[in-house]
Design an enzyme around this catalytic site. Sequence first.
Site, PDB file in Angstrom:
ATOM      1  N   HIS A  38      98.724  51.438  64.286  1.00  0.00           N
ATOM      2  CA  HIS A  38      99.533  51.175  63.089  1.00  0.00           C
ATOM      3  C   HIS A  38      99.103  49.896  62.382  1.00  0.00           C
ATOM      4  O   HIS A  38      99.924  49.104  61.952  1.00  0.00           O
ATOM      5  CB  HIS A  38     101.015  51.067  63.480  1.00  0.00           C
ATOM      6  CG  HIS A  38     101.607  52.328  64.014  1.00  0.00           C
ATOM      7  ND1 HIS A  38     102.841  52.372  64.661  1.00  0.00           N
ATOM      8  CD2 HIS A  38     101.151  53.604  64.004  1.00  0.00           C
ATOM      9  CE1 HIS A  38     103.104  53.614  65.020  1.00  0.00           C
ATOM     10  NE2 HIS A  38     102.100  54.382  64.625  1.00  0.00           N
ATOM     11  N   MET A  53      93.550  60.203  60.200  1.00  0.00           N
ATOM     12  CA  MET A  53      94.404  60.131  61.386  1.00  0.00           C
ATOM     13  C   MET A  53      95.551  61.128  61.325  1.00  0.00           C
ATOM     14  O   MET A  53      96.156  61.457  62.356  1.00  0.00           O
ATOM     15  CB  MET A  53      94.937  58.709  61.545  1.00  0.00           C
ATOM     16  CG  MET A  53      95.451  58.392  62.933  1.00  0.00           C
ATOM     17  SD  MET A  53      94.157  58.272  64.178  1.00  0.00           S
ATOM     18  CE  MET A  53      93.541  56.620  63.840  1.00  0.00           C
TER      19      MET A  53
END
Length: 515
Positions: free
Chosen positions: A439, A124
């Site tokens: 997250h 990511m």
Amino acid sequence: MSGRQYPTAVDVVIVGSGPTGAAYARILSERAPDASIAMFEVGPTVSQPPGAHVKNIADPAERSRAQAASEGPGARGEKVASPGAAKAGVRGARPGTFLLEEGFAFEGEDGLPVAAMSSNVGGMAAHWTGACPRPNDSERIGFLPDLDELLAEGERLLGVTTDAFDAAPFGDLVRDRLSAAVDEGRTAATRVQRMPLAVHRRDDGRLVWSGSDVVLGDVTRENPRFTLIDESLVTSVISTDGRATGVVVRDLRSGAEHEVRARFVVVAADALRTPQLLWASGIRPEALGRYLNDQAQVVFAARLRGVEPAASDAPVTGLAEQSGVSWVPFTDSMPFHGQIMQLDASPVPLAEDDPVVPGSIVGLGLFCAKDLRADDRVEFDDAHRDAYGMPAPRIHYTLTAHDREMVERARREIRRLAEAIGDPVGDQPFTLPLGSSLHYQGTTRMGVADDGTSVCDTDSQVWGVAGLYVAGNGVIPTATACNPTLTSVALAVRGARSIAAVFAREHADAALSER
């Protein structure tokens, strides 16, 4: 650095090439240069140097190809490039990521409908926003006395700066207006300020965003004992008599499987695929996959009042940046992490005859911390398989009454902030679909005791399996609202140092024996 020759044995295997896996490789290259390291990444190399952020690719067509190549082996699906599209109810992933095809929500639960992952060298970190705030108050890990030093080391590895947007013409204006609304009663460290970002500005004015390439650094790239092999799926961790002894890895190009022996194994996949690999390997601590937490996200937009267009000769840097990136830190009394930044376009339509000063539409986002519950979890079974043939993630996730209260409070607060800096755009703030923050945390959480509420110790070593380490956002044991990457890299530094210390002791013992 890269190659297709699979070793039969190394000192350290690292599964995953995101920023935490890269941190292990970097610290070991610096502190244990004699240790051999093999890093395996399931996705392809999409940028140069390997792991570089795709925003650094100047050609838009090449950047799009790099993003598409990061989206895994499953169905591509619809892409969501802006909060406005998410508001319309589209279940889509951001460019460079892919969604779970099923198992993202169950009846009577909220689920994480847009939980997403990336499969590429750099993970990511080839697609992220680069925000690197430090945790504050209850976000902090109280049982780590060296947390601040570790965070500083994480900032070094990620190349964190706060001055990349100092020339943004509206940056100070945005912060001054936010400060007037927020700063009273706050400490200096928690007042409105520039967002720490993993980015630097070149001499020609262009921005360079940090990816895993920056974390690896020249010392790792030039380490002759470090190898990165992409398109390689680690299907299991081998453990014998309570110790990790290697991995089984499948070459996705040829289909051939290899057994690689190792003294240490670091699993740094992500908060969904790290517990997946442990479960597939028969390593199943009670807390594995549990305490999953995301950050509910509320967004809004405002048009700055009383601003004039920037000079026409302002430098072109590849990103609209008139208002920079500002930060409203989390505090326990105001439990939201605020990220305020330039929008390239308004998320809601404006009247065609409504003149808008370029850069004057500012986006506001507030992230909320989650109530931590063992029942919020990702689980696996033998009946469901993902596109790689691994046990498919099945997510059980529910907002508590307190979570919902916090979201409503965030909606009120974000309107107040929008009105402080300008004129709100649109009628109401909106809450993004759960999972939008990307997250995800807690699924391999750190703890001080093997009591069933954690997966690893304070060095990130898995309870009951010597030599097996976990890394990534999943290791964070606290409920956070701030972007987690800096904290995850800091925890990886601690784990890598503990491994490096073993080699240092052996080197010292060998030197003594030669005397």
